[in-house]
Design a protein around this motif. Structure first.
Motif, PDB file in Angstrom:
ATOM      1  N   VAL A  94       4.950  -0.611   3.851  1.00 41.34           N
ATOM      2  CA  VAL A  94       6.019  -0.105   2.989  1.00 41.34           C
ATOM      3  C   VAL A  94       5.825  -0.613   1.563  1.00 41.34           C
ATOM      4  N   ILE A  95       5.739   0.312   0.616  1.00 40.92           N
ATOM      5  CA  ILE A  95       5.648  -0.051  -0.799  1.00 40.92           C
ATOM      6  C   ILE A  95       7.049   0.108  -1.394  1.00 40.92           C
ATOM      7  N   THR A  96       7.532  -0.934  -2.038  1.00 38.70           N
ATOM      8  CA  THR A  96       8.934  -0.908  -2.482  1.00 38.70           C
ATOM      9  C   THR A  96       9.078  -0.795  -3.999  1.00 38.70           C
ATOM     10  N   SER A  97       7.968  -0.517  -4.700  1.00 39.65           N
ATOM     11  CA  SER A  97       8.050  -0.434  -6.168  1.00 39.65           C
ATOM     12  C   SER A  97       7.669   0.966  -6.638  1.00 39.65           C
ATOM     13  N   LEU A  98       7.825   1.188  -7.934  1.00 39.40           N
ATOM     14  CA  LEU A  98       7.333   2.442  -8.536  1.00 39.40           C
ATOM     15  C   LEU A  98       5.815   2.480  -8.405  1.00 39.40           C
ATOM     16  N   PRO A  99       5.202   3.684  -8.393  1.00 43.57           N
ATOM     17  CA  PRO A  99       3.741   3.724  -8.419  1.00 43.57           C
ATOM     18  C   PRO A  99       3.233   3.152  -9.737  1.00 43.57           C
ATOM     19  N   GLY A 100       2.077   2.527  -9.711  1.00 40.24           N
ATOM     20  CA  GLY A 100       1.527   1.958 -10.941  1.00 40.24           C
ATOM     21  C   GLY A 100       0.363   1.049 -10.618  1.00 40.24           C
ATOM     22  N   THR A 101      -0.109   0.294 -11.587  1.00 36.09           N
ATOM     23  CA  THR A 101      -1.263  -0.582 -11.345  1.00 36.09           C
ATOM     24  C   THR A 101      -0.843  -1.821 -10.571  1.00 36.09           C
ATOM     25  N   GLU A 102       0.471  -2.054 -10.485  1.00 36.44           N
ATOM     26  CA  GLU A 102       0.970  -3.115  -9.608  1.00 36.44           C
ATOM     27  C   GLU A 102       1.959  -2.504  -8.639  1.00 36.44           C
ATOM     28  N   VAL A 103       1.866  -2.931  -7.379  1.00 42.64           N
ATOM     29  CA  VAL A 103       2.837  -2.446  -6.387  1.00 42.64           C
ATOM     30  C   VAL A 103       3.375  -3.635  -5.597  1.00 42.64           C
ATOM     31  N   THR A 104       4.558  -3.457  -5.021  1.00 42.47           N
ATOM     32  CA  THR A 104       5.130  -4.526  -4.197  1.00 42.47           C
ATOM     33  C   THR A 104       5.072  -4.100  -2.732  1.00 42.47           C
ATOM     34  N   ILE A 105       4.414  -4.952  -1.945  1.00 45.18           N
ATOM     35  CA  ILE A 105       4.337  -4.713  -0.490  1.00 45.18           C
ATOM     36  C   ILE A 105       4.797  -5.993   0.197  1.00 45.18           C
ATOM     37  N   ASP A 106       5.726  -5.878   1.129  1.00 47.13           N
ATOM     38  CA  ASP A 106       6.279  -7.068   1.821  1.00 47.13           C
ATOM     39  C   ASP A 106       6.695  -8.147   0.835  1.00 47.13           C
ATOM     40  N   GLY A 107       7.289  -7.758  -0.255  1.00 46.59           N
ATOM     41  CA  GLY A 107       7.770  -8.738  -1.238  1.00 46.59           C
ATOM     42  C   GLY A 107       6.683  -9.321  -2.116  1.00 46.59           C
ATOM     43  N   GLN A 108       5.414  -8.938  -1.872  1.00 41.63           N
ATOM     44  CA  GLN A 108       4.312  -9.509  -2.655  1.00 41.63           C
ATOM     45  C   GLN A 108       3.848  -8.485  -3.700  1.00 41.63           C
ATOM     46  N   THR A 109       3.657  -8.951  -4.943  1.00 40.14           N
ATOM     47  CA  THR A 109       3.158  -8.044  -5.973  1.00 40.14           C
ATOM     48  C   THR A 109       1.631  -8.058  -5.945  1.00 40.14           C
ATOM     49  N   LEU A 110       1.067  -6.859  -5.833  1.00 45.68           N
ATOM     50  CA  LEU A 110      -0.396  -6.737  -5.711  1.00 45.68           C
ATOM     51  C   LEU A 110      -0.930  -5.839  -6.815  1.00 45.68           C
ATOM     52  N   ILE A 111      -2.138  -6.124  -7.283  1.00 46.21           N
ATOM     53  CA  ILE A 111      -2.776  -5.184  -8.210  1.00 46.21           C
ATOM     54  C   ILE A 111      -3.281  -4.019  -7.356  1.00 46.21           C
ATOM     55  N   ASN A 112      -2.961  -2.828  -7.792  1.00 47.20           N
ATOM     56  CA  ASN A 112      -3.142  -1.659  -6.941  1.00 47.20           C
ATOM     57  C   ASN A 112      -4.487  -0.962  -7.189  1.00 47.20           C
ATOM     58  N   PHE A 113      -5.391  -1.057  -6.213  1.00 49.19           N
ATOM     59  CA  PHE A 113      -6.638  -0.288  -6.267  1.00 49.19           C
ATOM     60  C   PHE A 113      -6.699   0.671  -5.079  1.00 49.19           C
ATOM     61  N   GLY A 114      -5.508   1.070  -4.606  1.00 47.73           N
ATOM     62  CA  GLY A 114      -5.481   1.887  -3.402  1.00 47.73           C
ATOM     63  C   GLY A 114      -4.820   3.236  -3.596  1.00 47.73           C
ATOM     64  N   SER A 115      -4.611   3.640  -4.858  1.00 50.69           N
ATOM     65  CA  SER A 115      -3.861   4.885  -5.030  1.00 50.69           C
ATOM     66  C   SER A 115      -4.750   5.982  -5.619  1.00 50.69           C
ATOM     67  N   ASN A 116      -4.301   7.220  -5.432  1.00 47.96           N
ATOM     68  CA  ASN A 116      -5.045   8.347  -6.025  1.00 47.96           C
ATOM     69  C   ASN A 116      -4.397   8.808  -7.325  1.00 47.96           C
ATOM     70  N   ASP A 117      -3.493   7.989  -7.820  1.00 52.02           N
ATOM     71  CA  ASP A 117      -2.746   8.312  -9.040  1.00 52.02           C
ATOM     72  C   ASP A 117      -3.620   7.924 -10.246  1.00 52.02           C
ATOM     73  N   TYR A 118      -4.766   8.615 -10.371  1.00 58.77           N
ATOM     74  CA  TYR A 118      -5.830   8.169 -11.282  1.00 58.77           C
ATOM     75  C   TYR A 118      -5.383   8.015 -12.735  1.00 58.77           C
ATOM     76  N   LEU A 119      -4.401   8.834 -13.143  1.00 61.86           N
ATOM     77  CA  LEU A 119      -3.992   8.782 -14.554  1.00 61.86           C
ATOM     78  C   LEU A 119      -2.667   8.036 -14.733  1.00 61.86           C
ATOM     79  N   GLY A 120      -2.137   7.512 -13.653  1.00 63.38           N
ATOM     80  CA  GLY A 120      -0.881   6.753 -13.742  1.00 63.38           C
ATOM     81  C   GLY A 120       0.326   7.641 -14.010  1.00 63.38           C
TER      82      GLY A 120
END
Ligand SMILES: Cc1ncc(COP(=O)(O)O)c(C=O)c1O
Length: 395
Positions: free
Chosen positions: A28-54
């Motif tokens: 479960v991702i609980t944040s807006l899409p972007g270069t950082e996402v929150t998963i299980d309360g942890q903020t992660l740098i996001n290299f897993g999305s297809n939102d190439y242009l943000g």
């Protein structure tokens, strides 16, 4: 007959999947899409999305979706041929056709449905499909649904495709060649100009899936077809609104007669509810941004170059799958190693999913870059990969 539980096989099947380390689950991702996402309360740098242009988290796109919802409601309320056709759909189809340089376009509820329905509409039992071995599941399943004879050619191999055409083409009524332009799980690009020339030589149709190319390749962001100077050629172009366009939905772009034919014969367009006003308006706004802001694309390409150079300099031992796109994959010996590295990256604050069979032939970590990644985030990625690989035995 002795009674047995006819659903027992499901648990047995799941155990087999588990044993092979092929088991999949959601997070479960609980944040807006972007270069950082929150998963299980942890903020992660996001290299897993297809939102190439943000654009999926861009406020201009979000506001367009909100305005459309306020004006037209949450759902299209019916199929496009019944009550579900809105001015917004027409505007989006015009915007897609203009971007792609085609006579017309048709918007579907997803890219998957666009591929399934289009392939099944344009070929049937008397026909032949030549399909790249590594095509996306939606192309493969569209081919199966069509009932046509399917021959898979070796990945991106023009010589093999030519051979298959020479041997088989004459035995069938129509022939359709189908290929991704950018391969989603490798990041490499099909030799589309050569394939298009072959299609003409052998009186065959060509369907290209620009899902991972639209918004990224070509001077105006129209995709690989534009980058390879094939705009205006007779083609069936399929794509999605869910990757660089940051919304949801799919499309087909091509001649006016192709689009008219699909409106009459494509079951996955006719018998499904039209795209929601919010998704439609968001896609329309994103296309406007893509065509008026080439800097976004340039920023993405700078990030791709930067990461590739940093990886090859600091980690020359990594097995990178050849790529010419924002998708950069690190090949790993097996599913277990891929899962372990994926979870170590996550602990280190990096979201980069492990991709395993049966999705791909070999296990890997898939990194996808965004225009909005900052250099510091890319540096952090390289350093964490370095640390994790130096602690992990990777044969
Ligand atoms: C190459 C390719 N084609 C089609 C699709 C399906 O698009 P959608 O997500 O819009 O269903 C995807 C991925 O989702 C894809 O990677």
């Amino acid at each position: 007959m002795t009674y047995f539980n006819p659903y027992d096989w499901i648990d047995r099947s799941l155990s087999t999947i588990e044993r092979a380390k092929w088991s999949r689950s959601t997070q479960v991702i609980t944040s807006l899409p972007g270069t950082e996402v929150t998963i299980d309360g942890q903020t992660l740098i996001n290299f897993g999305s297809n939102d190439y242009l943000g654009l999926a988290g861009d406020d201009r796109v979000i506001q367009a979706a909100i305005r459309a919802t306020q004006s037209f409601g949450t759902g299209a309320t019916g199929s496009r041929l019944m009550s579900g056709h809105k001015q917004l759909h027409q505007d989006l189809e015009l915007a897609i056709a203009t971007l792609k340089g085609t006579e017309a376009a048709l918007v579907f509820s997803s890219g998957y449905l666009a591929n399934l329905g289009t392939i099944a509409a344009v070929v049937g039992k008397k026909d032949l499909i030549l399909s790249d071995r590594l095509n996306h599941s939606s192309l493969k399943n569209g081919a199966l649904l069509s009932g046509a004879k399917i021959i898979e050619y070796q990945h991106c191999n023009v010589a093999d495709l030519r051979y298959q055409l020479e041997v088989n083409r004459a035995n069938y009524r129509r022939c359709l060649i189908i290929t991704d332009t950018v391969f989603s799980m490798d990041g490499d690009i099909c030799p589309v100009a050569e394939i298009q020339a072959l299609s003409i030589e052998h009186s065959s149709m060509l369907l290209v899936d620009e899902a991972h190319a639209t918004g990224i390749f070509g001077t105006t962001g129209a995709g690989i077809i534009e980058a390879e100077n094939l705009v205006g050629q007779a083609l069936i172009e399929v794509g999605t609104l869910s990757k660089a366009i940051g919304s949801l939905g799919g499309y087909v772009a091509g001649s006016a007669s192709l689009i008219d034919f699909l409106r009459n014969r494509c079951a996955s367009w006719i018998y499904t509810t039209g795209l929601s006003p919010a998704d439609t308006a968001a896609a329309l706004k994103s296309i406007e941004i893509i065509t008026t802001t080439p800097q976004l694309r340039q920023q993405l390409w700078q990030n791709i170059e930067y990461l590739k150079q940093r990886l090859s300099k600091q980690l020359p031992q990594l097995r990178l799958i050849p790529s010419a796109s924002p998708i950069i994959c690190i090949e790993l010996p097996d599913a277990r190693t891929a899962i372990s590295i994926g979870s170590k990256l996550k602990q280190a604050g990096i979201f980069a999913p492990a991709i395993r069979p049966p999705t791909v032939p070999t296990s890997r970590i898939r990194l996808s870059l965004m225009a909005t990644h900052q250099q510091l985030q890319l540096e952090r990625l390289v350093n964490e990969i370095d640390l994790i690989f130096s602690e992990t035995e990777v044969s």
